[in-house]
Design an enzyme around this catalytic site. Structure first.
Site, PDB file in Angstrom:
ATOM      1  CB  CYS A   2      73.022 -16.426  36.073  1.00 13.63           C
ATOM      2  SG  CYS A   2      74.529 -16.670  37.042  1.00 13.63           S
ATOM      3  NE  ARG A  16      71.232 -17.993  39.759  1.00 14.43           N
ATOM      4  CZ  ARG A  16      71.758 -16.969  40.457  1.00 14.43           C
ATOM      5  NH1 ARG A  16      71.486 -16.833  41.756  1.00 14.43           N
ATOM      6  NH2 ARG A  16      72.569 -16.123  39.873  1.00 14.43           N
ATOM      7  CG  ASN A  79      79.292 -12.501  36.037  1.00 15.23           C
ATOM      8  OD1 ASN A  79      79.779 -11.756  36.885  1.00 15.23           O
ATOM      9  ND2 ASN A  79      80.026 -13.047  35.074  1.00 15.23           N
TER      10      ASN A  79
END
Length: 323
Positions: A2, A16, A79
């Site tokens: 991400c 995001r 992540n």
């Protein structure tokens, strides 16, 4: 994988790309002020700040990937495999599970300054929502549009870093990304002068020569550098439509196309959705991989003094203007 960014202009923006091999039944969820938040090891919070964000709702509980509250405090989890580490119970700490961290902080606080103090005593527990739902290895960015921090729980404890770039991706830990940026001091959007030779009249044969060398691959470290460069050289104005369009163009510069990145298991890692939040006005924008038209959800257009969640299915069908 991400990428997360914050823009500090007249209005404050945060958002995001969520890069994953699959969707997770995500939808836009508004949690009103009187929804009872049950926390595993704490009291129920019956009245709190309202919030809006992307979540999957399991057993009536919003598991947020990203969200902002009505005061303009926003947060996203990204992540962080191999580095994220969660702990066992500590009687001396405020024990919170990772899946509760976003609702816990956004329900209680309005400024990053308040969050910093709260994090001094927080322990992230190695406890999943359900047995069949293992904990995601995450780190987080949280911002109020003026101040922002990076939160990383690793084997040596919980770390809170000042966010000096307004960008977060994935591995390695934030300290690496912070120092890696020094390798790109020569990057510039400007039309370059000839500094190679005094004797040969060298000129660029096109625009963009000032940014030769900027990484173009999809690795987390490269996306971090590219997001910083594009974000910090982007131009914003006073028009909301223009600004949110610019915000999504920045995210597009670090998005992942289906088939361009494969996981170790051979699955396609791609940008399943992108979101942008106007922290000043309580507006949550998103687009999906299947539909790149931007949809806007307004937090303050709903009754926020109720108890029931508002859930909104994502518009995944491409809206084409065929003439």
């Amino acid at each position: 994988m991400c990428t997360c960014i914050v823009i500090k202009e007249k209005d404050k923006y945060f958002g995001r790309n969520l890069d994953l091999e699959y969707t997770f039944n995500e939808c836009v969820v508004i949690t009103p002020r009187n929804y009872p938040f049950y926390f595993r090891n704490k009291e129920v919070i019956h009245h709190h700040y309202a919030m809006i964000g992307m979540a999957t709702v399991v057993e009536g509980y919003p598991l947020y990937a990203d969200a902002m509250n009505e005061k303009g405090l926003a947060m996203a989890g990204l992540n962080f495999p191999g580095n994220a580490h969660y702990f066992s119970w500590d009687d001396k700490k405020n024990n919170i599970t990772p899946f509760e961290l976003i609702p816990y902080l956004l329900s209680k606080y309005s400024k990053v300054e308040e969050v910093r103090l709260a994090l001094e005593n927080i322990q992230l527990l190695d406890e999943s929502f359900k047995k069949e739902m293992p904990l995601a290895p995450l780190h987080w960015m949280i911002t109020d549009g003026v101040d922002s921090v990076i939160i990383e729980s690793t084997k040596d404890g919980l770390h809170v870093y000042d966010d000096i770039y307004g960008v977060l991706t994935n591995n390695p830990p934030y300290e690496y990304h912070k120092w890696n940026m020094y390798n790109y001091l020569h990057m510039s959007p400007a039309y370059p002068d000839n500094k190679v030779s005094k004797h040969v009249d060298l000129k660029p044969y096109g625009n963009g020569f000032g940014s030769i060398g900027i990484p173009g691959d999809c690795s987390p470290a490269s996306r971090f550098v590219r997001a910083c460069f594009v974000k910090d050289n982007s131009v914003f104005g006073d028009d909301e439509e223009e600004n949110i369009t610019q915000f999504f163009h920045i995210l597009d510069a670090v998005s992942m196309v289906k088939g361009s990145v494969l996981t170790q298991e051979g699955k396609m890692d791609y940008t399943t959705y992108s979101c942008g939040m106007n922290l000043t006005r309580g507006m949550y924008y998103y687009k999906t991989y299947e539909n790149n038209q931007i949809t806007c959800m307004k937090l303050f257009n709903r009754d926020l003094d109720t108890e029931k969640l508002y859930t909104f299915e994502l518009n995944r069908k491409q809206n084409m203007d065929i003439r």
